[in-house]
Design an enzyme around this catalytic site. Structure first.
Site, short mmCIF file in Angstrom:
data_model
loop_
_atom_site.label_atom_id
_atom_site.label_comp_id
_atom_site.label_asym_id
_atom_site.label_seq_id
_atom_site.Cartn_x
_atom_site.Cartn_y
_atom_site.Cartn_z
N VAL A 1 15.95 81.89 34.41
CA VAL A 1 14.68 82.51 33.99
C VAL A 1 14.64 84.03 34.12
CG1 VAL A 1 13.05 80.60 34.23
CG2 VAL A 1 13.56 82.02 36.21
N SER B 1 18.63 80.04 37.57
CA SER B 1 19.18 78.69 37.39
C SER B 1 20.69 78.65 37.14
CB SER B 1 18.48 77.97 36.25
OG SER B 1 17.30 77.40 36.71
N TYR C 1 18.15 77.46 48.47
CA TYR C 1 17.95 77.47 47.01
C TYR C 1 17.45 78.84 46.51
CZ TYR C 1 15.90 76.31 42.49
OH TYR C 1 15.55 76.33 41.16
N1 GLN Z 1 14.41 80.20 40.87
C1 GLN Z 1 13.89 79.61 39.68
C2 GLN Z 1 12.96 78.46 40.00
O1 GLN Z 1 13.27 77.66 40.81
C3 GLN Z 1 15.00 79.16 38.80
C4 GLN Z 1 14.52 78.44 37.59
C5 GLN Z 1 15.26 78.78 36.36
O2 GLN Z 1 16.00 79.74 36.25
N2 GLN Z 1 14.98 77.99 35.36
O3 GLN Z 1 11.90 78.32 39.45
#
Ligand code: GLN
Length: 303
Positions: free
Chosen positions: A257, A61, A188
C-alpha cells in the site's frame, strides 16, 4: 530499454490523478501521489531505471513474501501450510469475512493480512527485534544492499492506528491460532516498514527470478522456497486483482500500500516499481498500468 522506461513513466504518470495514496496509515498519507519510478535489472547486471526510482518507500505488503520465505526456512512447508492456506480469496487484503465463515480459523493464504499475521507469529528468534532483524537480513541479502533498514516513523504511525489488523489478530488469538497479539503485530508492523527504493526491489526480483541466487551469484534462498514465493505472487500477489493482473501482465508480482510493486520475469529480469497513488484494491494505479504496458511491449508474459 532506457528510452522505453522513460516513455512508460511519462505516459502513465498522469493516471495518478485517478488514484489515491493510502490514508489509513497517517504517515503514508503525506506521500506525493505524482511520483512514479521503475528499475529493471537482468542477470548480466545491466540496469535501467527511470523516474523516481531513487525515492525510498516502505515494503508494506511486499514484506509478506519475505516473512513467508523466512518462516518456510524456519519450519518447512508442512508446518506453515497447516496454519495458513494456499488459495486466493477474492476479498480485500484486510478482510475479516472468510476467517469467520470458514470451518476452522485458517487464513486462506499468506498474502492477505490475516495469513501474514499468522506467518509473522511463526518467525523464529529470541525477541521481536531478533525476528525482525532476520527479515531485514534477507532483504539486504536479496537486494545486496547492507544499508536497508526500517522507517521508524511509518512503523510507529501504523502501530498507533492499526485497528483493523488488531481486530484480525484478536480474532486469530480467540481461535487459538496465535498467542500474543501485541508481540506478533509488532513483528508484522516492523517488517511492513522496511524501507527500499526501486533498485532494491528490482534486485530482489532478480534474486527470485534466479530461484534464490543474487545478481552477484550468492544463494540466499533455497530453490523450493523461491519457487513457492513466486507461485503465491502469481495467484495472490496483487490481492483481489491477481487474476486480472495475470491476464494483462502475466508476470509474478507483489504489491504494497505504499505504492511499491516487486515483479520479475523468471530467468530474465527483476523489476521494481513505485507509484503511491493506489486503485480501489490497494495496488499502485500507475505501477500496474506501467507493468502491463511494459510486459505487452516486451512480450514478457509467462503464460
Ligand atoms: N501494513 C499494511 C497493513 O497491514 C500492509 C497492507 C498492504 O500493503 N496491503 O494494512
Amino acid at each position: 530499454m532506457q528510452n522505453l522506461l522513460e516513455a512508460l513513466v511519462a505516459k502513465h504518470r498522469p493516471a495518478a490523478r485517478e488514484g489515491k495514496v493510502a490514508e489509513y496509515i497517517p504517515e503514508l498519507a503525506g506521500q506525493n501521489p505524482d511520483l512514479l519510478g521503475v528499475a529493471v535489472v537482468n542477470p548480466q547486471g545491466e540496469m535501467h531505471a527511470a523516474g523516481a526510482y531513487r525515492h525510498r518507500f516502505t515494503l508494506q505488503s511486499i514484506s509478506k513474501l519475505i516473512a513467508l520465505m523466512v518462516a518456510l526456512m524456519d519450519h518447512g512447508e508442512e508446518v506453515i501450510f497447516s496454519k495458513v492456506g494456499m488459495e486466493p480469496t477474492g476479498d480485500p487484503f484486510h478482510s475479516l469475512y472468510k476467517l469467520e465463515i470458514a470451518s476452522e480459523a485458517k487464513p486462506l493464504n499468506p498474502m492477505i493480512n490475516a495469513g501474514a499475521i499468522v506467518v509473522s507469529s511463526l518467525i523464529r528468534g529470541k525477541s521481536v527485534d531478533d525476528r525482525v532483524k532476520r527479515m531485514i537480513h534477507l532483504v539486504r541479502e536479496m537486494a545486496e544492499n547492507p544499508e536497508i533498514d526500517l522507517d521508524r516513523a511509518v512503523y510507529r504511525s501504523e502501530r498507533e492506528t492499526a485497528d483493523r489488523n488488531r481486530a484480525l489478530a484478536y480474532f486469530l488469538k480467540g481461535c487459538g491460532v496465535i498467542d500474543d497479539v501485541e508481540e506478533t503485530l509488532d513483528v508484522y508492523f516492523r517488517q511492513c516498514s522496511i524501507c527500499v527504493d526501486c533498485l532494491d526491489l528490482a534486485r530482489m526480483g532478480l534474486c527470485l527470478a534466479q530461484n534464490g541466487v543474487t545478481l552477484e551469484g550468492k544463494r540466499v534462498i533455497p530453490e523450493d522456497v523461491a519457487r513457492l514465493a513466486k507461485t503465491f505472487m502469481v495467484t495472490c500477489g496483487m490481492y483481489n486483482a491477481s487474476g486480472e493482473f495475470a491476464i494483462r501482465a502475466g508476470i509474478p508480482a507483489k504489491s504494497g500500500v505504499s505504492g511499491g510493486i516487486l515483479a520479475l520475469v523468471p530467468g530474465r529480469m527483476g523489476i521494481g516499481v513505485f507509484g503511491p497513488a493506489l486503485d480501489k484494491k490497494g495496488n499502485s494505479i500507475t505501477g500496474v498500468r506501467l507493468l502491463e504496458d511494459f510486459s505487452k511491449k516486451m512480450g514478457l508474459s509467462i503464460f
